[in-house]
Design a protein around this motif. Structure first.
Motif, PDB file in Angstrom:
ATOM      1  N   GLY A   1       0.833  -1.198   0.000  1.00  0.00           N
ATOM      2  CA  GLY A   1       0.000   0.000   0.000  1.00  0.00           C
ATOM      3  C   GLY A   1       0.865   1.244   0.000  1.00  0.00           C
ATOM      4  O   GLY A   1       1.470   1.596   1.017  1.00  0.00           O
ATOM      5  N   GLN A   2       0.918   1.931  -1.143  1.00  0.00           N
ATOM      6  CA  GLN A   2       1.786   3.094  -1.263  1.00  0.00           C
ATOM      7  C   GLN A   2       1.370   4.221  -0.322  1.00  0.00           C
ATOM      8  O   GLN A   2       2.216   5.006   0.126  1.00  0.00           O
ATOM      9  CB  GLN A   2       1.781   3.572  -2.722  1.00  0.00           C
ATOM     10  N   LYS A   3       0.077   4.305   0.001  1.00  0.00           N
ATOM     11  CA  LYS A   3      -0.408   5.356   0.893  1.00  0.00           C
ATOM     12  C   LYS A   3      -0.613   4.870   2.331  1.00  0.00           C
ATOM     13  O   LYS A   3      -0.664   5.692   3.253  1.00  0.00           O
ATOM     14  CB  LYS A   3      -1.722   5.923   0.357  1.00  0.00           C
ATOM     15  N   SER A   4      -0.734   3.563   2.539  1.00  0.00           N
ATOM     16  CA  SER A   4      -0.918   3.051   3.909  1.00  0.00           C
ATOM     17  C   SER A   4       0.413   2.771   4.586  1.00  0.00           C
ATOM     18  O   SER A   4       0.478   2.591   5.798  1.00  0.00           O
ATOM     19  CB  SER A   4      -1.757   1.776   3.897  1.00  0.00           C
ATOM     20  N   HIS A   5       1.504   2.676   3.778  1.00  0.00           N
ATOM     21  CA  HIS A   5       2.847   2.383   4.278  1.00  0.00           C
ATOM     22  C   HIS A   5       2.910   1.000   4.939  1.00  0.00           C
ATOM     23  O   HIS A   5       3.723   0.770   5.836  1.00  0.00           O
ATOM     24  CB  HIS A   5       3.336   3.474   5.235  1.00  0.00           C
TER      25      HIS A   5
END
Length: 331
Positions: free
Chosen positions: A293-297
């Motif tokens: 997940g690029q935005k959830s890290h």
């Protein structure tokens, strides 16, 4: 079988090295700091090397993989002509291919004793070049040019030269934006995910000289989806029974079943996943899918279950900042 998962996090400039056990659990064994934004990765055919594309100083770094625990040791690097969007190798480990979206080019880097050398071949004029994947017979390089709605076809020569085939390309529908592709294990079909309309095309390989035909196109989005389509990655299980593709806007992985001969796909379901899944991969046993997940890290591990290949979450793990690429090694 031992398996190691590698995840690339460009925002924190790190590679995370994980041990994957038989239950699908991950254990962190190493964090590698990289001098630059680490993005695409690929494992060599002999399982001894991890190659990583880095920017803004465009280069490929070769890491030696320890045979006991999968940890990494940097061993060499070489310059690339453009920002590395996607990297892959040929089937023998002699060449590394780099597709550059911003550079509009594909390049060929010779590998000598596992180490990258100076670029031997570069083809320009490929607007939005998003990947480069060699065919199962190791003779044809498929290169999607996303902004041109075409997949270019090159013959790979023994010295690494690329010769345009006849026909030199195949075309998607206008505005599809071909991005990444995979081949069926039977070598008769290729599947390409299209970024801009979030569809998957099935390409039938008539012969090894580029005479191919699109025989099916499927919408991969859930019913009623009306937001911007933004598909990213695609992978197939080792047995060829299940295909998966992801969309970043919806943060969803689409599950396809594949007919026995590979010619027909059917949508079996949709799995909500980590925010903005830029990349994912399937382990070598075909039992687990790992999504970044690029935005959830975070990354999430799913078990692949039942005849439909549906996904069941097994766990999620913090993985640096902006994880976007996943590869899995087995030995």
């Amino acid at each position: 079988m031992k398996q190691t998962v590698y995840t690339a996090s460009p925002e924190s400039q790190q590679i995370h090295v994980w041990r994957l056990d038989g239950s699908g659990a991950l254990t962190l064994v190493q964090v590698v700091d990289v001098a630059g934004q680490v993005q695409p990765m690929v494992i060599s055919p002999d399982k001894q090397w991890l190659y990583v594309g880095v920017r803004p100083a465009f280069r490929v770094i070769a890491y030696r993989i320890a045979p006991d625990d999968g940890t990494l040791t940097e061993a060499g690097h070489a310059a690339l002509p453009g920002s590395p969007t996607h990297i892959s190798t040929d089937r023998t480990g002699c060449f590394l291919f780099c597709g550059s979206y911003n550079g509009g080019c594909v390049s060929v880097t010779p590998l000598v004793d596992g180490l990258p050398q100076a670029v031997a071949t570069m083809i320009e004029g490929l607007e939005g070049c998003h990947s480069a994947t060699v065919s199962p017979d190791n003779r044809t390089l498929w290169v999607p040019a996303l902004k041109q709605d075409r997949i270019c076809l090159f013959t790979l020569c023994d010295d690494g030269a690329l010769i345009a085939q006849n026909p030199a390309d195949v075309h998607t529908v206008e505005g599809a934006g071909p991005r990444h592709l995979v081949f069926h294990p039977n070598r008769q079909y290729a599947y390409c995910v299209n970024e801009l309309n979030s569809t998957v095309d099935v390409w039938e390989l008539k012969d090894p000289h580029g005479n191919i035909e699109c025989v099916q196109t499927l919408d991969m989005m859930p019913p009623g989806f009306s937001d911007t389509r933004w598909a990213a990655d695609i992978h197939i299980t080792p047995d060829g029974r299940h295909l998966y593709a992801c969309d970043r806007t919806a943060s969803v992985i689409t599950i396809f079943s594949v007919s026995e001969d590979g010619s027909v796909l059917a949508v079996e379901g949709h799995q909500n996943t980590e925010a903005q899944p830029r990349g994912f991969n399937i382990d070598n046993s075909g039992q687990f899918l790992i999504a970044a997940g690029q935005k959830s890290h975070h990354i999430a591990v799913y078990s692949i279950t039942g005849a439909q290949g549906l996904l069941q979450e097994k766990g999620r793990y913090a993985a640096g900042q902006g994880p976007m690429w996943v590869v899995v090694n087995a030995w």
